[in-house]
Enzyme design. Structure first.
Site, short mmCIF file in Angstrom:
data_model
loop_
_atom_site.label_atom_id
_atom_site.label_comp_id
_atom_site.label_asym_id
_atom_site.label_seq_id
_atom_site.Cartn_x
_atom_site.Cartn_y
_atom_site.Cartn_z
N ASP A 1 45.66 27.14 15.66
CA ASP A 1 46.37 28.39 15.40
C ASP A 1 45.65 29.20 14.32
OD1 ASP A 1 48.33 30.29 15.85
OD2 ASP A 1 49.78 29.38 14.50
N ILE B 1 59.62 31.62 3.55
CA ILE B 1 58.45 32.48 3.32
C ILE B 1 57.69 32.78 4.60
CG2 ILE B 1 58.15 31.83 0.91
CD1 ILE B 1 55.99 29.86 1.77
N GLY B 2 58.15 32.25 5.73
CA GLY B 2 57.45 32.56 6.97
C GLY B 2 58.02 31.78 8.13
N GLY C 1 57.64 26.51 13.93
CA GLY C 1 58.52 26.13 12.83
C GLY C 1 58.77 27.23 11.82
N VAL C 2 59.66 26.91 10.88
CA VAL C 2 60.01 27.81 9.79
C VAL C 2 59.44 27.23 8.50
CG1 VAL C 2 61.90 28.94 8.56
CG2 VAL C 2 62.13 28.40 11.00
N GLY D 1 56.66 30.61 12.34
CA GLY D 1 55.61 30.65 13.35
C GLY D 1 56.11 30.13 14.67
N LYS E 1 57.49 22.80 5.93
CA LYS E 1 57.57 23.38 7.27
C LYS E 1 58.58 22.59 8.09
CE LYS E 1 54.89 24.70 11.33
NZ LYS E 1 53.55 24.81 11.95
#
Length: 301
Positions: free
Chosen positions: A146, A31-32, A37-38, A34, A54
């Site tokens: 962040d 779902i994302g 991480g994934v 950064g 994560k």
């Protein structure tokens, strides 16, 4: 097996060992992603609940103090912070497991061209400052590191959640940066990252609460780009996003006080305006009554 899993995925629960993490978490979908991480939506097969996992990127695994940091996060209790449930380390792979928040992030609203009302942004700013005041008040201090629209979730009820911690802790841990978004990262974060990329010493570049405050200010500058907002709110947001840490608010608490002062002044102004309106109406009615009385008296002559 689980109606919740069927509701979230549109299919029955079917164990897939290829996608089963630590024999507990069934990966549903990515779902994302950064800087560090994934992120996956997953299903906790024992608790029968949807969670977020994560996966820390391989090049960041060696710089985290995994278990101690997650243990600190697991002890956090705030209505605006997702609960951290677990920490999983499988060989060189590291994962954190946390509460799944149903809603949309502010980046999505921005992409849709949403224009926000000032009263909404003021309420959200107060909520986020309350979260930061809580985090920065921990011992050791916890920095989010962040803050940006993509990491602020809005639920259906309108409540906010601050997600996807790139946490660092006070002391030696505060020198750790896992990934940042340049548009919202503080100048000191960018300098530290640049020094590390060039293998230069960065110990003199310290991060503190003012770095989170800067990112929050930049986030609200972005949210306010399309709307018509009061100069007083712009003044607060711009001070938070000042390039010089000394000129910023020095704490979330002091910024929240400035916001509260603005709310009080607005309330006093509105109260004064309403009182003036009431006095004007009273004077007007009195004048009408006097004119009517004089007219009536003249008619009797």
């Amino acid at each position: 097996m689980s109606s919740l899993f069927r509701y979230m995925t549109g299919k029955d629960f079917m164990p897939d060992n290829a996608n089963l993490l630590d024999q507990t978490y069934q990966i549903i979908e990515e779902i994302g992603a950064g800087g560090s991480g994934v992120i996956y939506k997953a299903y906790h097969t024992r608790l029968r609940k949807v969670v977020v996992i994560k996966k820390i990127k391989d090049n960041f695994v060696g710089v985290i103090n995994g278990r101690s940091e997650v243990d600190i996060l697991k002890n956090l209790r705030h209505t605006g912070l997702p609960q951290v449930y677990d920490f999983v380390q499988l060989g060189s792979q590291v994962y954190t497991v946390m509460e799944y928040i149903e809603g949309y992030d502010l980046k999505r609203y921005l992409s849709a061209g949403t224009v926000f009302e000032e009263k909404t942004l003021r309420a959200w700013l107060d909520q986020l400052l309350d979260m930061l005041e809580y985090l920065h008040g921990q011992n050791p201090v916890i920095l989010h590191n962040d803050i940006k629209p993509a990491n602020i979730m809005v639920t259906e009820s309108g409540s906010l959640y601050l997600i996807d911690f790139n946490i660092s802790l006070d002391g030696s841990e505060s020198d750790t940066i896992r990934g940042l978004t340049k548009e919202y990262a503080s100048p000191e974060q960018r300098r530290k990252m640049e020094a590390r990329r060039n293998n230069l010493p960065d110990g003199a570049i310290k991060l503190d609460a003012r770095s989170d405050i800067y990112s929050l200010g930049k986030t609200f500058q972005r949210l306010m780009e399309r709307g018509d907002f009061s100069p007083e709110l712009w003044e607060i947001v711009n001070k938070a996003a000042d390039e010089n840490p000394i000129r910023r608010f020095q704490s979330a608490k002091s910024m929240r006080k400035a916001l509260a002062k603005l709310e009080r002044e607005d309330s006093d102004f509105l109260h004064g305006r309403n009182r003036l309106f009431a006095v004007s109406v009273a004077i007007g009615l009195t004048a009408v009554a006097v004119i009517a009385a004089v007219t009536y008296a003249d008619n009797l002559k």
